[in-house]
Design a protein around this motif. Structure first.
Motif, short mmCIF file in Angstrom:
data_model
loop_
_atom_site.label_atom_id
_atom_site.label_comp_id
_atom_site.label_asym_id
_atom_site.label_seq_id
_atom_site.Cartn_x
_atom_site.Cartn_y
_atom_site.Cartn_z
N PRO A 82 54.18 50.39 48.19
CA PRO A 82 54.84 49.50 49.15
C PRO A 82 56.35 49.79 49.21
N SER A 83 57.02 49.21 50.19
CA SER A 83 58.47 49.31 50.26
C SER A 83 59.07 48.77 48.96
N THR A 84 60.02 49.53 48.41
CA THR A 84 60.52 49.23 47.08
C THR A 84 62.04 49.23 47.07
N ALA A 85 62.61 48.20 46.45
CA ALA A 85 64.05 48.14 46.22
C ALA A 85 64.34 48.80 44.88
N ILE A 86 65.29 49.71 44.85
CA ILE A 86 65.62 50.48 43.65
C ILE A 86 67.10 50.33 43.37
N HIS A 87 67.43 50.00 42.12
CA HIS A 87 68.84 49.97 41.73
C HIS A 87 69.02 50.79 40.46
N LEU A 88 70.02 51.67 40.48
CA LEU A 88 70.34 52.52 39.34
C LEU A 88 71.75 52.21 38.88
N HIS A 89 71.89 51.83 37.61
CA HIS A 89 73.21 51.68 37.01
C HIS A 89 73.45 52.90 36.15
N LYS A 90 74.44 53.72 36.53
CA LYS A 90 74.66 55.01 35.89
C LYS A 90 75.69 54.90 34.77
N ASN A 91 75.25 55.25 33.57
CA ASN A 91 76.11 55.18 32.39
C ASN A 91 76.19 56.52 31.67
N ILE A 92 75.13 57.34 31.79
CA ILE A 92 75.10 58.67 31.18
C ILE A 92 75.90 59.61 32.08
N PRO A 93 76.91 60.29 31.55
CA PRO A 93 77.75 61.13 32.41
C PRO A 93 76.98 62.31 33.00
N PHE A 94 77.43 62.75 34.16
CA PHE A 94 76.85 63.91 34.83
C PHE A 94 77.35 65.20 34.18
N GLY A 95 76.57 66.27 34.34
CA GLY A 95 77.00 67.58 33.88
C GLY A 95 77.32 67.65 32.42
N ALA A 96 76.55 66.93 31.62
CA ALA A 96 76.85 66.80 30.19
C ALA A 96 75.83 67.49 29.30
N GLY A 97 74.74 68.01 29.87
CA GLY A 97 73.68 68.56 29.04
C GLY A 97 72.87 67.50 28.33
N LEU A 98 72.89 66.28 28.88
CA LEU A 98 72.21 65.15 28.24
C LEU A 98 70.94 64.73 28.96
N GLY A 99 70.64 65.36 30.09
CA GLY A 99 69.40 65.06 30.80
C GLY A 99 69.37 63.70 31.45
N GLY A 100 70.53 63.14 31.77
CA GLY A 100 70.53 61.78 32.33
C GLY A 100 69.76 61.66 33.63
N GLY A 101 69.97 62.59 34.55
CA GLY A 101 69.23 62.54 35.82
C GLY A 101 67.75 62.74 35.61
N SER A 102 67.39 63.66 34.74
CA SER A 102 65.98 63.92 34.45
C SER A 102 65.32 62.68 33.85
N ALA A 103 66.05 61.99 32.98
CA ALA A 103 65.52 60.76 32.39
C ALA A 103 65.29 59.70 33.46
N ASP A 104 66.25 59.56 34.38
CA ASP A 104 66.09 58.57 35.46
C ASP A 104 64.84 58.87 36.29
N ALA A 105 64.63 60.15 36.60
CA ALA A 105 63.47 60.53 37.40
C ALA A 105 62.17 60.26 36.66
N ALA A 106 62.14 60.62 35.37
CA ALA A 106 60.92 60.41 34.58
C ALA A 106 60.61 58.92 34.44
N TYR A 107 61.64 58.12 34.22
CA TYR A 107 61.42 56.68 34.09
C TYR A 107 61.01 56.06 35.42
#
Length: 271
Positions: A82-107
């Motif tokens: 169904p139509s879904t409201a999504i909110h992302l609060h970003k705390n893991i820095p970008f370009g850090a080698g920490l996989g923050g974006g990948s984690a967001d996608a997996a979750y």
């Protein structure tokens, strides 16, 4: 539904060989750390497939290009969502080698599975996650693993770092993937990281390495300095995570953060 996608660090990273498809075969150990974003979904009465909002660290790309929305679209193309409201609060820095974006996608995949009762098991979710990125699947089961191939072929390991402290420093340095790989010399190590990770933690410094450091440190000597300072502060093991630019140190006791590090993104926690 609310969840907290966590970052990861790489405990060692060996670049084994260049593949015919242009990628590289690697071996590494992924280990989750409790530095987290926040991701929330709810049913929406919008006529659009999704509504996306964000807060925290600014995201300077269109929602359709965000890896969270790419994960949503992938699942929505295979299941009735169904139509879904999504909110992302970003705390893991970008370009850090920490996989923050990948984690967001997996979750996102895991949350859609739970919230809309899609009935997928871990293996099915991992098959979707790998379509988003090579290190996305590691966040599905979210436990320490030895990884090979492009970083998506996992083997279980017995590794327990609970009780140790970690300090993470991410300077304002951007390292592109082409830059990271430009100076690497792929080679098969004498001993696999899967074997070396079983050594006592005090022996990691002399045996476990991130091959990207050899190509990145000459161009960004500040990273080499940070690694040296982590050891001077008492780290048992320190390294760059992934292709950078974050540096981390693992400590037996909680250390006092150096004042000079506070000009960077700095985080500490307990593993």
């Amino acid at each position: 539904m609310l969840c907290f996608p966590n970052a990861k660090i790489n405990l060692g990273l060996n670049i084994i060989e260049k593949r015919p498809d242009g990628f590289h075969n690697i071996e590494t150990v992924f280990h989750p750390i409790p530095l987290c974003d926040a991701l929330e979904i709810a049913e929406s009465d919008s006529s659009e497939q999704y509504e996306f909002t964000s807060s925290g660290i600014p995201i300077d790309i269109a929602p359709s290009e965000n890896i969270v929305i790419k994960a949503f679209d992938l699942i929505a193309s295979n299941f009735k969502i169904p139509s879904t409201a999504i909110h992302l609060h970003k705390n893991i820095p970008f370009g850090a080698g920490l996989g923050g974006g990948s984690a967001d996608a997996a979750y996102m995949i895991k949350m859609l599975n739970d919230f809309y009762e899609l009935g997928m098991n871990f293996q099915q979710m991992e098959k979707y996650a790998v379509q988003i990125g090579s290190d996305c699947p590691v966040f599905i089961q979210n436990q320490p693993v030895f990884a090979k191939g492009k970083g998506e072929v996992f083997s279980s390991i017995q590794l327990n770092l609970s009780g140790f402290h970690i300090v993470l420093i991410k300077p304002d340095i951007h390292i592109s993937t082409p830059e990271a790989y430009s100076g690497v010399n792929p080679k098969k190590p004498q001993k696999s990281l899967k074997e070396l990770i079983n050594l006592p933690l005090v022996e990691w410094k002399e045996n476990i390495f991130n091959d990207f450091e050899d190509s990145i440190f000459p161009n960004h000597p500040e990273l080499k300095t940070l690694k040296k300072e982590l050891y001077e502060l008492g780290a048992i093991y320190a390294a760059m995570s992934g292709s950078g630019s974050s540096m981390f140190g693992i400590f037996k006791e909680e250390p006092t953060i150096k004042e000079s590090w506070k000009k960077h993104f700095t985080w500490s926690g307990k593993l």
